[in-house]
Scaffold this motif. Structure first.
Motif, PDB file in Angstrom:
ATOM      1  N   VAL A  77     -75.060  64.902  23.854  1.00  0.00           N
ATOM      2  CA  VAL A  77     -73.755  64.314  23.550  1.00  0.00           C
ATOM      3  C   VAL A  77     -73.541  64.432  22.055  1.00  0.00           C
ATOM      4  O   VAL A  77     -74.438  64.092  21.261  1.00  0.00           O
ATOM      5  CB  VAL A  77     -73.711  62.823  23.962  1.00  0.00           C
ATOM      6  N   TYR A  78     -72.397  64.952  21.665  1.00  0.00           N
ATOM      7  CA  TYR A  78     -72.004  64.991  20.256  1.00  0.00           C
ATOM      8  C   TYR A  78     -70.974  63.890  20.052  1.00  0.00           C
ATOM      9  O   TYR A  78     -69.959  63.843  20.750  1.00  0.00           O
ATOM     10  CB  TYR A  78     -71.439  66.361  19.880  1.00  0.00           C
ATOM     11  N   LEU A  79     -71.282  63.003  19.127  1.00  0.00           N
ATOM     12  CA  LEU A  79     -70.408  61.874  18.843  1.00  0.00           C
ATOM     13  C   LEU A  79     -69.740  62.133  17.501  1.00  0.00           C
ATOM     14  O   LEU A  79     -70.430  62.345  16.495  1.00  0.00           O
ATOM     15  CB  LEU A  79     -71.256  60.589  18.786  1.00  0.00           C
ATOM     16  N   TYR A  80     -68.427  62.134  17.499  1.00  0.00           N
ATOM     17  CA  TYR A  80     -67.663  62.370  16.265  1.00  0.00           C
ATOM     18  C   TYR A  80     -66.974  61.057  15.913  1.00  0.00           C
ATOM     19  O   TYR A  80     -66.344  60.435  16.779  1.00  0.00           O
ATOM     20  CB  TYR A  80     -66.623  63.461  16.492  1.00  0.00           C
ATOM     21  N   THR A  81     -67.091  60.649  14.679  1.00  0.00           N
ATOM     22  CA  THR A  81     -66.474  59.377  14.283  1.00  0.00           C
ATOM     23  C   THR A  81     -65.731  59.524  12.960  1.00  0.00           C
ATOM     24  O   THR A  81     -66.020  60.409  12.159  1.00  0.00           O
ATOM     25  CB  THR A  81     -67.521  58.253  14.119  1.00  0.00           C
ATOM     26  N   GLY A  82     -64.828  58.573  12.751  1.00  0.00           N
ATOM     27  CA  GLY A  82     -64.266  58.392  11.427  1.00  0.00           C
ATOM     28  C   GLY A  82     -65.248  57.581  10.595  1.00  0.00           C
ATOM     29  O   GLY A  82     -66.299  57.142  11.090  1.00  0.00           O
ATOM     30  N   HIS A  83     -64.896  57.366   9.339  1.00  0.00           N
ATOM     31  CA  HIS A  83     -65.834  56.759   8.403  1.00  0.00           C
ATOM     32  C   HIS A  83     -65.069  55.756   7.543  1.00  0.00           C
ATOM     33  O   HIS A  83     -64.323  56.154   6.648  1.00  0.00           O
ATOM     34  CB  HIS A  83     -66.409  57.908   7.541  1.00  0.00           C
ATOM     35  N   ASP A  84     -65.243  54.467   7.844  1.00  0.00           N
ATOM     36  CA  ASP A  84     -64.555  53.424   7.070  1.00  0.00           C
ATOM     37  C   ASP A  84     -65.278  53.216   5.748  1.00  0.00           C
ATOM     38  O   ASP A  84     -66.440  52.799   5.739  1.00  0.00           O
ATOM     39  CB  ASP A  84     -64.548  52.116   7.869  1.00  0.00           C
ATOM     40  N   GLU A  85     -64.564  53.456   4.664  1.00  0.00           N
ATOM     41  CA  GLU A  85     -65.196  53.348   3.340  1.00  0.00           C
ATOM     42  C   GLU A  85     -64.434  52.408   2.401  1.00  0.00           C
ATOM     43  O   GLU A  85     -64.573  52.514   1.182  1.00  0.00           O
ATOM     44  CB  GLU A  85     -65.289  54.728   2.696  1.00  0.00           C
ATOM     45  N   ALA A  86     -63.625  51.513   2.963  1.00  0.00           N
ATOM     46  CA  ALA A  86     -62.892  50.589   2.089  1.00  0.00           C
ATOM     47  C   ALA A  86     -63.887  49.719   1.324  1.00  0.00           C
ATOM     48  O   ALA A  86     -64.867  49.251   1.905  1.00  0.00           O
ATOM     49  CB  ALA A  86     -61.976  49.717   2.937  1.00  0.00           C
ATOM     50  N   PRO A  87     -63.640  49.515   0.029  1.00  0.00           N
ATOM     51  CA  PRO A  87     -64.524  48.616  -0.722  1.00  0.00           C
ATOM     52  C   PRO A  87     -64.515  47.219  -0.098  1.00  0.00           C
ATOM     53  O   PRO A  87     -63.594  46.853   0.626  1.00  0.00           O
ATOM     54  CB  PRO A  87     -63.905  48.582  -2.124  1.00  0.00           C
ATOM     55  N   VAL A  88     -65.551  46.457  -0.401  1.00  0.00           N
ATOM     56  CA  VAL A  88     -65.668  45.092   0.118  1.00  0.00           C
ATOM     57  C   VAL A  88     -64.369  44.322  -0.149  1.00  0.00           C
ATOM     58  O   VAL A  88     -63.806  44.410  -1.237  1.00  0.00           O
ATOM     59  CB  VAL A  88     -66.856  44.388  -0.590  1.00  0.00           C
ATOM     60  N   LYS A  89     -63.904  43.617   0.849  1.00  0.00           N
ATOM     61  CA  LYS A  89     -62.688  42.768   0.796  1.00  0.00           C
ATOM     62  C   LYS A  89     -61.380  43.563   0.749  1.00  0.00           C
ATOM     63  O   LYS A  89     -60.310  42.972   0.663  1.00  0.00           O
ATOM     64  CB  LYS A  89     -62.703  41.776  -0.390  1.00  0.00           C
ATOM     65  N   VAL A  90     -61.432  44.882   0.786  1.00  0.00           N
ATOM     66  CA  VAL A  90     -60.180  45.656   0.827  1.00  0.00           C
ATOM     67  C   VAL A  90     -59.773  45.800   2.291  1.00  0.00           C
ATOM     68  O   VAL A  90     -60.526  46.326   3.108  1.00  0.00           O
ATOM     69  CB  VAL A  90     -60.350  47.039   0.161  1.00  0.00           C
ATOM     70  N   ASN A  91     -58.572  45.289   2.591  1.00  0.00           N
ATOM     71  CA  ASN A  91     -58.118  45.314   3.983  1.00  0.00           C
ATOM     72  C   ASN A  91     -57.097  46.406   4.226  1.00  0.00           C
ATOM     73  O   ASN A  91     -55.922  46.140   4.499  1.00  0.00           O
ATOM     74  CB  ASN A  91     -57.563  43.942   4.365  1.00  0.00           C
ATOM     75  N   PRO A 139     -72.047  42.824   5.877  1.00  0.00           N
ATOM     76  CA  PRO A 139     -71.364  41.621   5.419  1.00  0.00           C
ATOM     77  C   PRO A 139     -69.843  41.724   5.467  1.00  0.00           C
ATOM     78  O   PRO A 139     -69.160  40.712   5.396  1.00  0.00           O
ATOM     79  CB  PRO A 139     -71.818  41.527   3.956  1.00  0.00           C
ATOM     80  N   ASP A 140     -69.280  42.905   5.632  1.00  0.00           N
ATOM     81  CA  ASP A 140     -67.841  43.041   5.414  1.00  0.00           C
ATOM     82  C   ASP A 140     -67.090  43.435   6.674  1.00  0.00           C
ATOM     83  O   ASP A 140     -65.985  43.950   6.603  1.00  0.00           O
ATOM     84  CB  ASP A 140     -67.621  44.085   4.313  1.00  0.00           C
ATOM     85  N   ALA A 141     -67.712  43.220   7.842  1.00  0.00           N
ATOM     86  CA  ALA A 141     -67.135  43.722   9.092  1.00  0.00           C
ATOM     87  C   ALA A 141     -65.713  43.249   9.335  1.00  0.00           C
ATOM     88  O   ALA A 141     -65.319  42.175   8.904  1.00  0.00           O
ATOM     89  CB  ALA A 141     -68.012  43.250  10.238  1.00  0.00           C
ATOM     90  N   GLY A 142     -64.958  44.053  10.039  1.00  0.00           N
ATOM     91  CA  GLY A 142     -63.591  43.679  10.383  1.00  0.00           C
ATOM     92  C   GLY A 142     -62.799  44.912  10.759  1.00  0.00           C
ATOM     93  O   GLY A 142     -63.358  45.988  10.994  1.00  0.00           O
ATOM     94  N   SER A 143     -61.477  44.756  10.776  1.00  0.00           N
ATOM     95  CA  SER A 143     -60.601  45.833  11.243  1.00  0.00           C
ATOM     96  C   SER A 143     -60.649  47.084  10.374  1.00  0.00           C
ATOM     97  O   SER A 143     -60.226  48.151  10.820  1.00  0.00           O
ATOM     98  CB  SER A 143     -59.171  45.319  11.289  1.00  0.00           C
ATOM     99  N   PHE A 144     -61.133  46.958   9.138  1.00  0.00           N
ATOM    100  CA  PHE A 144     -61.200  48.130   8.260  1.00  0.00           C
ATOM    101  C   PHE A 144     -62.644  48.510   7.931  1.00  0.00           C
ATOM    102  O   PHE A 144     -62.888  49.369   7.088  1.00  0.00           O
ATOM    103  CB  PHE A 144     -60.372  47.884   6.991  1.00  0.00           C
TER     104      PHE A 144
END
Ligand code: FUB
Length: 324
Positions: free
Chosen positions: A53-67, A288-293
Motif C-alpha cells: 500500500v502506498y499512502l500519500y498525504t499532505g503535510h501540515d506545517e503551520a507554526p505552533v498556534k497558527v490556525n 502539543p499542537d493538534a487540531g484542524s491545522f
C-alpha cells in the motif's frame, strides 16, 4: 561505467553526502492511531500496487498556534502489512508546478500503463483560486514531475459556485472499460472523463448531486458496487452513496464516519488490501499542537453488510493489526 560510479561515490563521500544519506527511507512501526507521530500528516490517499500500500498525504506545517493551512509538499509512505511503514523522501512539492503559488492540498495517485499520476489541488499563481495539477512518475514513490506544465482544472472552468476553492480534492478512477474519470470539488461535486494519456480532459465537466456535500470525494469499487464517499457538512462527517455505474445515479446511504476527534475535516480514503477493507482518515490527535491545522493520519477497519452497504466506522486508538 563502474569507474564513473566509484568516482561519483567518492565525490559524494568527500562532500559528506552519500547517495543513501540524501535519499534515506525511514521505517516507522505504527503503534495504533495516529499512525505517524513525528510530523503532521493530512488528507490521506492510498494506492494498492504489487503487494504494497502506498499512502500519500499532505503535510501540515503551520507554526505552533497558527490556525490556518500551511502546506507546501506531499509525503509518501509504503507498507506491506498496514503497520510497518517506510517513509520515502517527499516526492512532490508545490514548487514542482511552476504555475502554482502554494498550498499543497489533497490529491490521489493512480497507475496506468506503468506510470503513476498524482492529481493534487494547489493555489494557482495567475488564475484566481484553487486549481488541480497532475504530476507523473515511473515509480509509485516518485520522484514526480509536472506532467503538463499547466493546470488540468482552473477556477474559471467551473462556474457553478462563486467560491474560489471549489476546485480541490481530486479523486481518480479507471473503470472496467478503461475509461478514466477525475472527480473533485468543494461545495459542488464535479466529474469529467480523462483521455487515455491521463493529463487531458475528454469532454465536458459535469456534476453529481449529493446531500450535504462539502468536499473530499473518494470513489472505490467493491463486489460490483461503486461507492462515492465524501465529507458531509462542516465540521465534517463522512457520508457515502452507492451506484451500479460510476456516472450514477448515486443513492445516498448515510453517515459512514462521525466527526474526527479535534479536527473539523475528516478526509477519507478507502481500500481493500489482502482480503481486508480499510478506512484511512485524519484527526487532530497528536499533542502539543493538534487540531484542524495540525492533523494526523489514522487507519481503521471498514466492514460491509451482506447487501453491500457499509457499517459505520469505529474510530479507534488501537488502529489495525499487521496483515499477512
Ligand atoms: O488540507 C486542505 C483541505 O482540508 C483539503 O483539501 C480538504 O479535504 C480538507 O481536508
Amino acid at each position: 561505467m563502474k569507474k564513473l560510479h566509484i568516482l561519483l561515490c567518492a565525490a559524494l563521500a568527500f562532500s559528506g553526502l552519500t547517495a543513501s544519506a540524501q535519499k534515506a527511507d525511514t521505517v516507522i512501526h505504527s503503534n495504533g492511531n495516529p499512525i505517524i507521530r513525528h510530523q503532521y500528516t493530512a488528507d490521506p490517499a492510498a494506492l494498492v500496487y504489487k503487494g504494497n500500500v502506498y499512502l500519500y498525504t499532505g503535510h501540515d506545517e503551520a507554526p505552533v498556534k497558527v490556525n490556518s493551512y500551511r502546506m507546501h509538499n506531499w509525503l509518501c509512505f509504503s507498507s506491506s502489512d498496514m503497520v510497518n511503514w517506510t517513509e520515502h523522501p517527499s516526492p512532490l512539492n508545490v514548487k514542482d508546478f511552476a504555475w502554482a503559488k502554494d498550498d499543497a492540498w489533497a490529491g490521489q495517485v493512480i497507475e496506468r500503463d506503468g506510470k503513476f499520476y498524482w492529481y493534487v489541488a494547489v493555489e494557482h499563481g495567475t488564475i484566481h483560486g484553487k486549481a488541480i495539477g497532475v504530476a507523473v512518475a515511473d515509480r509509485p514513490e516518485g520522484p514526480y514531475k509536472d506532467a503538463r506544465g499547466s493546470a488540468i482544472i482552473t477556477n474559471d472552468m467551473t462556474t457553478q459556485t462563486k467560491i474560489s476553492w471549489d476546485d480541490i480534492d481530486p479523486t481518480v478512477f479507471i473503470d472496467n472499460d478503461g475509461q478514466a474519470y477525475l472527480i473533485w470539488g468543494n461545495t459542488v461535486c464535479y466529474y469529467a472523463k480523462l483521455k487515455k494519456n491521463m493529463i487531458e480532459l475528454d469532454g465536458d465537466i459535469k456534476t453529481f448531486t449529493l446531500p450535504h456535500y462539502t468536499e473530499a470525494p473518494w470513489i472505490h469499487k467493491h463486489k460490483g458496487w461503486y461507492y462515492l464517499s465524501y465529507a458531509y457538512e462542516f465540521p465534517e462527517k463522512t457520508a457515502y452513496a452507492m451506484s451500479r455505474k460510476i456516472t450514477g445515479p448515486w443513492e445516498y446511504k448515510g453517515i459512514l464516519n462521525e466527526i474526527a476527534g479535534n479536527s473539523n475535516t475528516n478526509h477519507q480514503a478507502i481500500i481493500d488490501f489482502k482480503r481486508k477493507s480499510y478506512f484511512i482518515y485524519h484527526n487532530g490527535a497528536i499533542t502539543p499542537d493538534a487540531g484542524s491545522f495540525h492533523r494526523s493520519v489514522c487507519i481503521d477497519y471498514l466492514y460491509y453488510n451482506p447487501d453491500g452497504t457499509i457499517k459505520r466506522v469505529v474510530m479507534t486508538s488501537e488502529g489495525v493489526k499487521p496483515v499477512k
